[in-house]
Design a protein around this motif. Structure first.
Motif, PDB file in Angstrom:
ATOM      1  N   GLU A 186       0.655  -1.021  -0.315  1.00 53.08           N
ATOM      2  CA  GLU A 186       0.099   0.141   0.484  1.00 53.08           C
ATOM      3  C   GLU A 186       0.830   1.074  -0.161  1.00 53.08           C
ATOM      4  N   ALA A 187       2.208   0.858   0.269  1.00 58.91           N
ATOM      5  CA  ALA A 187       2.735   2.396   0.479  1.00 58.91           C
ATOM      6  C   ALA A 187       3.874   2.205  -0.510  1.00 58.91           C
ATOM      7  N   GLY A 188       3.401   1.558  -1.470  1.00 61.18           N
ATOM      8  CA  GLY A 188       4.233   1.856  -2.747  1.00 61.18           C
ATOM      9  C   GLY A 188       5.995   1.134  -2.079  1.00 61.18           C
ATOM     10  N   VAL A 189       6.413   0.364  -1.409  1.00 62.41           N
ATOM     11  CA  VAL A 189       7.140  -0.486  -1.242  1.00 62.41           C
ATOM     12  C   VAL A 189       7.159  -1.718  -1.248  1.00 62.41           C
ATOM     13  N   ALA A 190       8.165  -2.392  -2.026  1.00 59.10           N
ATOM     14  CA  ALA A 190       7.888  -3.778  -3.126  1.00 59.10           C
ATOM     15  C   ALA A 190       8.438  -4.911  -1.903  1.00 59.10           C
ATOM     16  N   SER A 191       8.029  -5.906  -1.551  1.00 59.93           N
ATOM     17  CA  SER A 191       8.991  -7.117  -0.929  1.00 59.93           C
ATOM     18  C   SER A 191      10.039  -7.812  -2.446  1.00 59.93           C
ATOM     19  N   ALA A 192      10.081  -8.651  -2.111  1.00 54.78           N
ATOM     20  CA  ALA A 192      10.777  -9.650  -3.311  1.00 54.78           C
ATOM     21  C   ALA A 192       9.722 -10.397  -3.293  1.00 54.78           C
ATOM     22  N   PRO A 193       9.603 -11.119  -4.354  1.00 54.47           N
ATOM     23  CA  PRO A 193       8.705 -11.668  -5.589  1.00 54.47           C
ATOM     24  C   PRO A 193       8.232 -12.000  -4.616  1.00 54.47           C
ATOM     25  N   ASN A 194       7.376 -12.066  -4.408  1.00 55.86           N
ATOM     26  CA  ASN A 194       6.216 -13.613  -3.360  1.00 55.86           C
ATOM     27  C   ASN A 194       4.223 -13.702  -3.378  1.00 55.86           C
ATOM     28  N   THR A 195       4.385 -14.677  -3.338  1.00 60.03           N
ATOM     29  CA  THR A 195       2.320 -14.572  -2.982  1.00 60.03           C
ATOM     30  C   THR A 195       2.287 -15.284  -1.565  1.00 60.03           C
ATOM     31  N   MET A 196       1.209 -15.655  -1.066  1.00 59.77           N
ATOM     32  CA  MET A 196       0.986 -15.462   0.107  1.00 59.77           C
ATOM     33  C   MET A 196      -0.004 -16.923  -0.212  1.00 59.77           C
ATOM     34  N   GLY A 197      -0.497 -17.318   1.466  1.00 57.90           N
ATOM     35  CA  GLY A 197      -1.818 -18.687   0.795  1.00 57.90           C
ATOM     36  C   GLY A 197      -1.238 -19.726   2.439  1.00 57.90           C
ATOM     37  N   ARG A 198      -1.422 -21.072   2.606  1.00 59.47           N
ATOM     38  CA  ARG A 198      -1.680 -21.721   2.678  1.00 59.47           C
ATOM     39  C   ARG A 198      -1.017 -23.481   2.064  1.00 59.47           C
ATOM     40  N   ALA A 199      -0.596 -23.898   2.215  1.00 62.51           N
ATOM     41  CA  ALA A 199      -0.299 -25.357   2.011  1.00 62.51           C
ATOM     42  C   ALA A 199      -0.319 -26.581   3.035  1.00 62.51           C
ATOM     43  N   TRP A 222       3.927 -30.729  -0.542  1.00 56.92           N
ATOM     44  CA  TRP A 222       4.761 -30.296  -0.793  1.00 56.92           C
ATOM     45  C   TRP A 222       4.272 -30.275  -2.431  1.00 56.92           C
ATOM     46  N   GLU A 223       2.700 -30.844  -2.833  1.00 61.77           N
ATOM     47  CA  GLU A 223       2.443 -30.184  -4.331  1.00 61.77           C
ATOM     48  C   GLU A 223       1.478 -29.065  -4.348  1.00 61.77           C
ATOM     49  N   GLU A 224       0.950 -28.767  -2.761  1.00 69.38           N
ATOM     50  CA  GLU A 224       0.696 -26.756  -3.051  1.00 69.38           C
ATOM     51  C   GLU A 224       1.185 -25.946  -2.619  1.00 69.38           C
ATOM     52  N   LEU A 225       2.405 -26.523  -2.472  1.00 74.31           N
ATOM     53  CA  LEU A 225       3.270 -25.191  -1.791  1.00 74.31           C
ATOM     54  C   LEU A 225       3.995 -24.713  -4.019  1.00 74.31           C
ATOM     55  N   CYS A 226       4.122 -25.960  -3.902  1.00 82.93           N
ATOM     56  CA  CYS A 226       4.240 -25.463  -5.518  1.00 82.93           C
ATOM     57  C   CYS A 226       3.834 -24.840  -6.550  1.00 82.93           C
ATOM     58  N   ALA A 227       2.255 -25.497  -5.807  1.00 76.40           N
ATOM     59  CA  ALA A 227       1.400 -24.877  -6.900  1.00 76.40           C
ATOM     60  C   ALA A 227       1.151 -23.524  -6.331  1.00 76.40           C
ATOM     61  N   LEU A 228       1.057 -23.080  -5.373  1.00 81.23           N
ATOM     62  CA  LEU A 228       1.196 -21.674  -5.032  1.00 81.23           C
ATOM     63  C   LEU A 228       2.380 -21.275  -5.277  1.00 81.23           C
ATOM     64  N   ALA A 229       3.617 -21.527  -5.522  1.00 79.71           N
ATOM     65  CA  ALA A 229       4.812 -21.124  -5.979  1.00 79.71           C
ATOM     66  C   ALA A 229       4.926 -20.625  -7.339  1.00 79.71           C
TER      67      ALA A 229
END
Length: 483
Positions: free
Chosen positions: A142-155, A158-165
Motif C-alpha cells: 500500500e505504501a509502494g514499498v515492494a517485497s521480493a517477488p512473493n505470494t501468500m497462502g496456505r499449503a 509439497w504439491e500445494e506449495l509448488c502450486a502456490l509458487a
C-alpha cells in the motif's frame, strides 16, 4: 496539550528534553537499547534486571532479584520489574510518568496503568498486528514499498506449495516465512520435497509468505514515524550466521554501520523506502521508532522490504550513537516528543540531512556457541577493552557508554551474564561496540572480529553445576535473547 510554547528549533527541543520533569522509566533487561539517552533527557531512569554495571551507573535502578522466576520471554522481565515491590516503592508519590520497554504485552500495559504509568509506545494490540510478516507485506504494498517477488497462502503438502509458487511464477528455489517470530527461526529455505518434509510441521496451518530466493545482502534501518513525517537513521548491514559468534544458521549477531559496504545510490533507496513505510505506519495509528529489515538484490541492486520490527530494537542503540555523534541529536528524542505533552514543528529535512554522513562502526552480539550448561565463576566486565598488536584483548577501564572508546583498537563491552549466572547454548553473553568494520564487502568475517569474539569469550571461566542445582535452559531461544 500543555501550555509550553511550540518547539521550533533543535535548540528548543534540546532545552525542553533536558529540563523534562515527567518521570520516564526504561523497563528492560538491561540499558543497552537506550544506552546514553539519560545524558539527553531529564528525569530518565533505567529499571533493569541485569546489573551489568555492578551498581556504578547512577541512572540504573536494579530491584532485588531474590526469588525471581524463570523468564520465558522479555515480556516476562518487563512484567516482573513493573510489578516488583522495590520499583513500586520507588515511584510512589512521584508524578505520573511514562514507561518504555523493548517487548511488552497486555499484562504490561495493565500493570503500568495500575502504578500510574503510561506506555510511551504504540498499544500492544497494534504492535502485535503489525508484527505479522503478512501484514507487513500488505502495508508495504500500500505504501509502494515492494517485497521480493512473493505470494501468500496456505499449503499442507509439497504439491500445494509448488502450486502456490507456480501461481506467482516463483520457481522452485523458495524462501517461506510464517507470520510471527524471530526470522532466524521462522524462515525456511525450500528447494525440494525433502526440505518441505523437514519444515512442514512448522508451516502447516500457517498463512505463508512464499518468496523467490534471491542473491541478497541483508540490512537494517530504524525510522521514527512522527506527526510531521518520518525521520530515518543510518543504513546498516546485518552480520548473520557466523558460527564463531552464533550457533544459529542465519541468526542475527550484529550490524556494520558502514556506508561503503553498499553500492552507490542504495542507501538513498533504503532511506526513501523507510520514509514511505513510516508514513504508512503513522496513518495506521503507529507512532515512534520502528525497525525495518531490507534485502538488497546483489544481482540487480533492487532494494526490497524484509521485515518490520514495530518496537525499540537491536538497531536503536547504534542508531542513537550515529545520529547523536555525527548529527548532534539522537533519533529517539523524536520518539519521546510524540508521547510528551508538547507541540513541536521543525525543518525535518534539515535534521535528516545531518544523519547521512558518518564513518564505520560495528556492534557484535556474542552468543555462547558451546553446547553446555555451566556456572560462570569469572567473566568480562562492562567497560572499555583494548586489543594489543599481539591480538590479545585486555580490560582497559570502566565506562558507562560506547562514546568513551578511542580508536579501532578499543571496544565497549556490555555484559549480560557474569559470575554466579549460568551460561547455556545460544545465550546472549554480551554485546561489543567499536569503530570500524567487522565484515568485508564480500560479507566475510574479518580477522579483527574473530579476535574480538575469541578474546572476550576467553575471559569466561565456568564449571559444571552442582549435582543438586536445578538448571533448565530455555526451550525457546527468545527466552535467552536480550538484545
Amino acid at each position: 496539550m500543555a501550555t509550553t510554547p511550540k518547539l521550533r528549533s533543535l535548540s528548543e527541543i534540546y532545552r525542553y528534553v533536558r529540563r523534562n520533569e515527567t518521570p520516564i522509566y526504561a523497563v528492560m533487561p538491561m540499558p543497552f537499547n537506550l544506552l546514553g539517552l539519560d545524558q539527553w533527557v531529564g528525569s530518565f531512569e533505567f529499571v533493569n534486571y541485569f546489573d551489568i554495571f555492578e551498581g556504578a551507573h547512577p541512572r540504573c535502578f536494579i530491584p532485588s532479584t531474590a526469588g525471581a522466576p524463570e523468564f520465558k520471554s522479555m515480556e516476562d522481565v518487563a512484567n516482573y520489574l513493573i510489578s516488583h515491590p522495590d520499583f513500586r516503592a520507588r515511584i510512589a508519590g512521584r508524578k505520573r510518568g511514562l514507561a518504555l520497554a523493548v517487548m511488552f504485552d497486555e499484562e504490561t500495559e495493565a500493570l503500568a496503568a495500575e502504578v500510574g504509568l503510561d506506555m510511551a509506545l504504540p498499544p500492544y494490540a497494534l504492535r502485535n498486528r503489525l508484527d505479522s510478516k503478512i501484514e507487513t507485506t500488505r502495508l508495504g504494498n500500500e505504501a509502494g514499498v515492494a517485497s521480493a517477488p512473493n505470494t501468500m497462502g496456505r499449503a499442507t503438502s509439497w504439491e500445494e506449495l509448488c502450486a502456490l509458487a507456480d501461481s506467482a511464477g516463483l520457481g522452485r528455489d523458495l524462501v517461506v516465512q510464517t507470520p510471527y517470530g524471530d526470522s532466524g527461526r521462522t524462515t525456511f529455505f525450500v528447494k525440494a520435497e525433502d526440505d518441505w518434509d523437514r519444515y512442514a510441521p512448522k508451516m502447516r496451518g500457517e498463512e505463508l509468505k512464499v518468496m523467490r530466493r534471491i542473491n541478497h545482502l541483508p540490512g537494517t534501518i530504524e525510522g521514527c514515524a512522527t506527526r510531521h513525517g518520518t525521520l530515518v537513521g543510518p543504513v546498516m548491514t546485518d552480520i548473520t550466521g557466523f558460527e564463531e559468534i552464533t550457533p544459529y544458521k542465519g541468526g542475527w549477531c550484529g550490524n556494520d554501520m558502514a556506508p561503503d559496504i553498499l553500492p552507490p545510490g542504495v542507501p538513498d533507496k533504503v532511506r526513501e523506502m523507510t520514509r514511505k513505510f513510516g508514513d504508512r505506519l503513522y496513518a495506521e495509528g503507529y507512532k515512534g521508532v520502528f525497525c525495518l529489515d531490507f534485502l538488497l538484490d546483489t544481482d540487480t541492486n533492487e532494494v526490497y522490504l524484509g521485515e518490520l520490527n514495530p518496537r525499540i530494537s537491536g538497531a536503536t542503540a547504534p542508531t542513537n550513537l550515529i545520529t547523536s555523534t555525527y548529527g548532534g541529536c539522537p533519533l529517539f528524542l523524536f520518539h519521546l516528543l510524540e508521547f510528551l505533552d508538547v507541540d513541536w514543528e521543525i525543518d525535518l529535512p534539515a535534521v535528516q540531512a545531518r544523519w547521512t554522513d558518518y564513518d564505520n562502526w560495528t556492534q557484535l552480539v556474542l552468543k555462547q556457541t558451546e553446547d553446555k550448561v555451566e556456572l560462570i565463576t569469572k567473566g568480562p566486565r562492562s567497560g572499555i577493552w583494548k586489543m594489543g598488536t599481539d591480538g590479545v584483548v585486555r580490560f582497559l577501564r570502566p565506562a558507562l557508554n560506547v562514546t568513551s572508546i578511542g580508536d579501532e583498537s578499543e571496544a565497549f563491552y556490555l555484559r549480560v551474564y557474569g559470575p554466579g549466572d549460568y551460561c547455556y547454548h545460544g545465550a546472549d553473553l554480551g554485546v561489543l561496540m567499536t569503530r570500524g568494520r567487522m565484515q568485508s564487502a564480500e560479507r566475510q568475517l574479518l580477522d579483527r572480529a574473530k579476535l574480538w569474539n575469541a578474546g572476550i569469550k576467553g575471559q569466561f571461566v565456568s564449571v559444571p553445576p552442582a549435582p543438586t542445582a536445578h538448571v533448565a535452559p530455555p526451550d525457546d531461544i527468545t527466552a535467552g535473547k536480550w538484545f
